[in-house]
Design a protein around this motif. Structure first.
Motif, PDB file in Angstrom:
ATOM      1  N   VAL A  22       0.822  -1.213   0.000  1.00 52.80           N
ATOM      2  CA  VAL A  22       0.000   0.000   0.000  1.00 52.80           C
ATOM      3  C   VAL A  22       0.856   1.262   0.000  1.00 52.80           C
ATOM      4  O   VAL A  22       1.798   1.377   0.794  1.00 52.80           O
ATOM      5  CB  VAL A  22      -0.937   0.015   1.234  1.00 52.80           C
ATOM      6  CG1 VAL A  22      -1.798   1.289   1.245  1.00 52.80           C
ATOM      7  CG2 VAL A  22      -1.816  -1.225   1.262  1.00 52.80           C
ATOM      8  N   SER A  23       0.498   2.180  -0.888  1.00 49.07           N
ATOM      9  CA  SER A  23       1.037   3.547  -0.868  1.00 49.07           C
ATOM     10  C   SER A  23       0.000   4.437  -0.184  1.00 49.07           C
ATOM     11  O   SER A  23      -1.179   4.399  -0.536  1.00 49.07           O
ATOM     12  CB  SER A  23       1.279   4.074  -2.283  1.00 49.07           C
ATOM     13  OG  SER A  23       2.141   3.224  -3.015  1.00 49.07           O
ATOM     14  N   VAL A  25      -1.034   8.286   0.358  1.00 47.35           N
ATOM     15  CA  VAL A  25      -0.809   9.633  -0.165  1.00 47.35           C
ATOM     16  C   VAL A  25      -1.317  10.639   0.855  1.00 47.35           C
ATOM     17  O   VAL A  25      -2.527  10.729   1.116  1.00 47.35           O
ATOM     18  CB  VAL A  25      -1.526   9.836  -1.514  1.00 47.35           C
ATOM     19  CG1 VAL A  25      -1.343  11.266  -2.011  1.00 47.35           C
ATOM     20  CG2 VAL A  25      -1.014   8.837  -2.544  1.00 47.35           C
ATOM     21  N   ILE A  97      -1.373   9.858  -6.987  1.00 42.87           N
ATOM     22  CA  ILE A  97      -1.763   8.731  -7.843  1.00 42.87           C
ATOM     23  C   ILE A  97      -0.676   8.459  -8.880  1.00 42.87           C
ATOM     24  O   ILE A  97      -0.298   7.310  -9.132  1.00 42.87           O
ATOM     25  CB  ILE A  97      -3.105   9.018  -8.535  1.00 42.87           C
ATOM     26  CG1 ILE A  97      -4.233   9.105  -7.513  1.00 42.87           C
ATOM     27  CG2 ILE A  97      -3.419   7.932  -9.581  1.00 42.87           C
ATOM     28  CD1 ILE A  97      -5.564   9.545  -8.089  1.00 42.87           C
ATOM     29  N   ALA A 100       2.535   6.844  -7.123  1.00 43.86           N
ATOM     30  CA  ALA A 100       2.423   5.603  -6.352  1.00 43.86           C
ATOM     31  C   ALA A 100       3.086   4.436  -7.085  1.00 43.86           C
ATOM     32  O   ALA A 100       2.889   4.233  -8.279  1.00 43.86           O
ATOM     33  CB  ALA A 100       0.957   5.281  -6.088  1.00 43.86           C
ATOM     34  N   TYR A 104      -1.699  -0.966  -4.292  1.00 44.83           N
ATOM     35  CA  TYR A 104      -2.872  -0.301  -3.733  1.00 44.83           C
ATOM     36  C   TYR A 104      -2.469   1.049  -3.159  1.00 44.83           C
ATOM     37  O   TYR A 104      -1.303   1.257  -2.778  1.00 44.83           O
ATOM     38  CB  TYR A 104      -3.510  -1.151  -2.626  1.00 44.83           C
ATOM     39  CG  TYR A 104      -4.043  -2.476  -3.098  1.00 44.83           C
ATOM     40  CD1 TYR A 104      -5.349  -2.600  -3.553  1.00 44.83           C
ATOM     41  CD2 TYR A 104      -3.227  -3.608  -3.102  1.00 44.83           C
ATOM     42  CE1 TYR A 104      -5.840  -3.820  -4.000  1.00 44.83           C
ATOM     43  CE2 TYR A 104      -3.707  -4.837  -3.544  1.00 44.83           C
ATOM     44  CZ  TYR A 104      -5.015  -4.932  -3.992  1.00 44.83           C
ATOM     45  OH  TYR A 104      -5.495  -6.136  -4.440  1.00 44.83           O
ATOM     46  N   LEU A 105      -3.456   1.948  -3.055  1.00 44.06           N
ATOM     47  CA  LEU A 105      -3.161   3.242  -2.441  1.00 44.06           C
ATOM     48  C   LEU A 105      -4.336   3.731  -1.611  1.00 44.06           C
ATOM     49  O   LEU A 105      -5.483   3.339  -1.818  1.00 44.06           O
ATOM     50  CB  LEU A 105      -2.748   4.287  -3.477  1.00 44.06           C
ATOM     51  CG  LEU A 105      -3.740   4.802  -4.517  1.00 44.06           C
ATOM     52  CD1 LEU A 105      -4.625   5.910  -3.966  1.00 44.06           C
ATOM     53  CD2 LEU A 105      -2.990   5.329  -5.737  1.00 44.06           C
ATOM     54  N   THR A 184      -4.346   0.537  -7.503  1.00 42.35           N
ATOM     55  CA  THR A 184      -3.702   1.629  -8.234  1.00 42.35           C
ATOM     56  C   THR A 184      -3.920   1.499  -9.730  1.00 42.35           C
ATOM     57  O   THR A 184      -4.231   2.489 -10.417  1.00 42.35           O
ATOM     58  CB  THR A 184      -2.199   1.654  -7.914  1.00 42.35           C
ATOM     59  OG1 THR A 184      -2.014   1.656  -6.502  1.00 42.35           O
ATOM     60  CG2 THR A 184      -1.533   2.886  -8.508  1.00 42.35           C
TER      61      THR A 184
END
Length: 555
Positions: A22-23, A25, A97, A100, A104-105, A184
């Motif tokens: 996971v990213s 933001v 976005i 990344a 997933y984000l 993502t």
């Protein structure tokens, strides 16, 4: 692209931990007081979070240096500093976005936090259900009180998979982008992005684009986001500042664009979601802003009424019919009148639960109507709706006295439905606003019907036994036919009512009692026990008076 990376390339790589998926933001602008807590809450999610992309929207308060220091200490932190301020939240999120690097984000605002385990819970749900989106519960935490209110809890009561959004049209009610995990590649493939630049309520458009792309959505009951609401802040957040008409214009424009996006989605699912979005506008936005009209100036009211009337004219009959009754009635009154009218009565209908105070006129054929001069706004639904859903009006008068306070309740008739149900008893409960916990409960019986078409009940409340703070009055009405209705009391203004009173009582000797009307017109009471509590209230009142007289404001 109008952005720069602020740390060496070696630190711009996500974690190579095998569980890094996971990213997160994090976006911020001039929020040096809070952004570090946001970043740390993302890092504290554990190895599932492989990178935290902090997008600084050209801050001038030292946020950039603080983020750079965080990046030095943890290689998962990647800082993007924009060369110019974007004016909104959409552009920096789009930067995230684009940057990344993980499957997933998630999104996180600089003044909020992720609770422990949020990323793990969302990722596990997405992976187990092969879902492009996973969503969980967001709680609004009022600061500094700490009171937490769940956002759209009905959606997240149980874990479930929604294979197509139109199968769960209530998804349009959750317009937040931050309580969700996204694949993502799904966002990039379907060009699901935020409006660029200064665009208020950008979440509305993003979520509409997400739903229009028809993802599989996994819903979980876990709390995955803590939204900090700082109403006492020197500068309110963009969405909380509703003092000017531009906020309402921005909200309608975001909603209009969202409906267009949903309508343009392939198949019939988008049209179902678009209709649900319009019904939600009537039930949520329209009711929320209508509750505030009595506190606005005449110019705001006229402009709000004109703008709202023009927008509602674009809705068709089916859109109105799909909305719950209280919002639908408000919409029809606005559409039927060229000028603002009946604002106090509309505020009562907009309350939750709704209340319809008198008068109760009828047309020539005995159909219930809003007003004699608005016979086209009919209320025939009141003749057939279950009692538990009727907008019953209960007037409340709270009179403090030594050792206790007398609460008098008057239940009003509603087109014969109350008499038919047979008023029996009323449960009165005081709920502490900060904690949400009950403090005192009393039950009283309604007397016989009075000549003025009301039923009366009285209870004595031991306010001295309660802690200080605000207490909301909640009611549950019981009828002879076995039905019940949740309600609130309408705060009645009059001689000796809704004013501060200091009474003897309690272990602290004295108690300041202030019954007052909330923005929706409901009865609440503020308590300040002891000499210190009374003095504190007096000092705050004097400070506000001085600021009003001198034209200064708090900083």
């Amino acid at each position: 692209m109008d952005r720069t990376l602020s740390q060496p390339p070696a630190q711009n790589r996500p974690s190579h931990h095998p569980h890094a998926q996971v990213s997160v933001v994090v976006i911020g602008y001039n929020d040096v007081a809070h952004i570090a807590d946001a970043v740390r809450s993302a890092l504290a999610q554990g190895p599932v979070v492989g990178e935290v992309i902090a997008v600084d929207d050209c801050s001038t308060d030292g946020s950039g240096a603080l983020l750079a220091a965080l990046a030095e200490r943890d290689r998962r932190v990647r800082v993007i500093r924009r060369a110019t301020n974007s004016g909104g939240c959409g552009t920096p999120r789009n930067d995230g976005i684009d940057a990344a690097a993980l499957p997933y984000l998630m999104f996180l605002d600089s003044d909020d936090v992720l609770p422990p385990g949020a990323a793990d819970a969302l990722y596990a749900a997405a992976a187990a259900r092969d879902a492009e989106v996973a969503a969980g519960l967001c709680v609004r935490r009022e600061l500094p009180s700490g009171r937490e209110v769940p956002w759209q809890p009905e959606l997240y009561a149980t874990a479930r998979l929604v294979p197509r959004p139109e199968l769960r049209t209530r998804l349009v009610h959750d317009t937040l982008c931050v309580d969700k995990l996204y694949c993502t590649d799904f966002l990039r493939k379907h060009d699901v992005r935020f409006p660029e630049g200064r665009f208020i309520y950008e979440d509305f458009v993003f979520c509409a684009r997400m739903l229009a792309a028809a993802p599989r959505i996994a819903l979980i009951p876990d709390t995955v986001y803590v939204w900090h609401v700082r109403r006492a802040a020197t500068k309110l957040s963009i969405s909380l500042d509703r003092s000017g008409i531009t906020n309402w214009q921005a909200r309608m424009e975001a909603h209009r664009r969202s409906v267009e996006i949903l309508r343009g989605a392939p198949g019939t699912g988008g049209k179902r979601l678009a209709r649900a979005a319009r019904a939600k506008f009537i039930d949520h936005e329209l009711r929320m802003y209508a509750r505030e009209l009595t506190s606005r100036g005449a110019e705001y009211r006229r402009e709000w009424w004109s703008l709202t009337r023009a927008y509602l004219a674009t809705f068709d009959t089916a859109d109105l019919d799909a909305a719950p009754a209280p919002g639908r009635v408000i919409a029809r009154v606005v559409l039927a009148s060229a000028e603002p009218r009946d604002l106090t009565r509309l505020k009562e209908v907009a309350a939750r639960p709704a209340r319809l105070p008198p008068p109760y006129p009828r047309a020539a054929d005995a159909t219930p109507i809003w007003a004699d001069d608005l016979p086209q706004v009919t209320l025939e639904h009141l003749l057939v709706r279950p009692v538990r859903l009727l907008p019953l009006a209960v007037d409340g008068e709270l009179r403090p006295r030594p050792g206790s306070a007398r609460l008098t309740l008057r239940l009003r008739e509603l087109y014969g439905r109350v008499a038919d149900a047979g008023p029996g008893t009323v449960d009165v409960e005081l709920i502490h606003r900060q904690s949400g916990l009950p403090g005192q409960r009393r039950t009283a019986a309604f007397g016989a019907a009075r000549a003025d078409g009301t039923w009366s009940a009285e209870v004595l409340l031991d306010l001295a036994a309660l802690q200080g703070g605000v207490w909301d009055v909640r009611l549950r009405l019981h009828f002879a036919d076995g039905t019940a209705r949740e309600a609130t009391a309408r705060a009645v203004a009059g001689p000796g009512l809704l004013r501060r009173t200091v009474v003897p009582g309690g272990r602290r000797g004295v108690l300041l009692v202030q019954p007052y009307a909330t923005q929706a017109g409901s009865l609440s009471v503020r308590l300040a026990p002891g000499v210190r509590g009374v003095a504190g209230v007096a000092k705050r009142r004097l400070t506000r008076l001085v600021r009003t007289l001198t034209g200064t404001t708090a900083h």
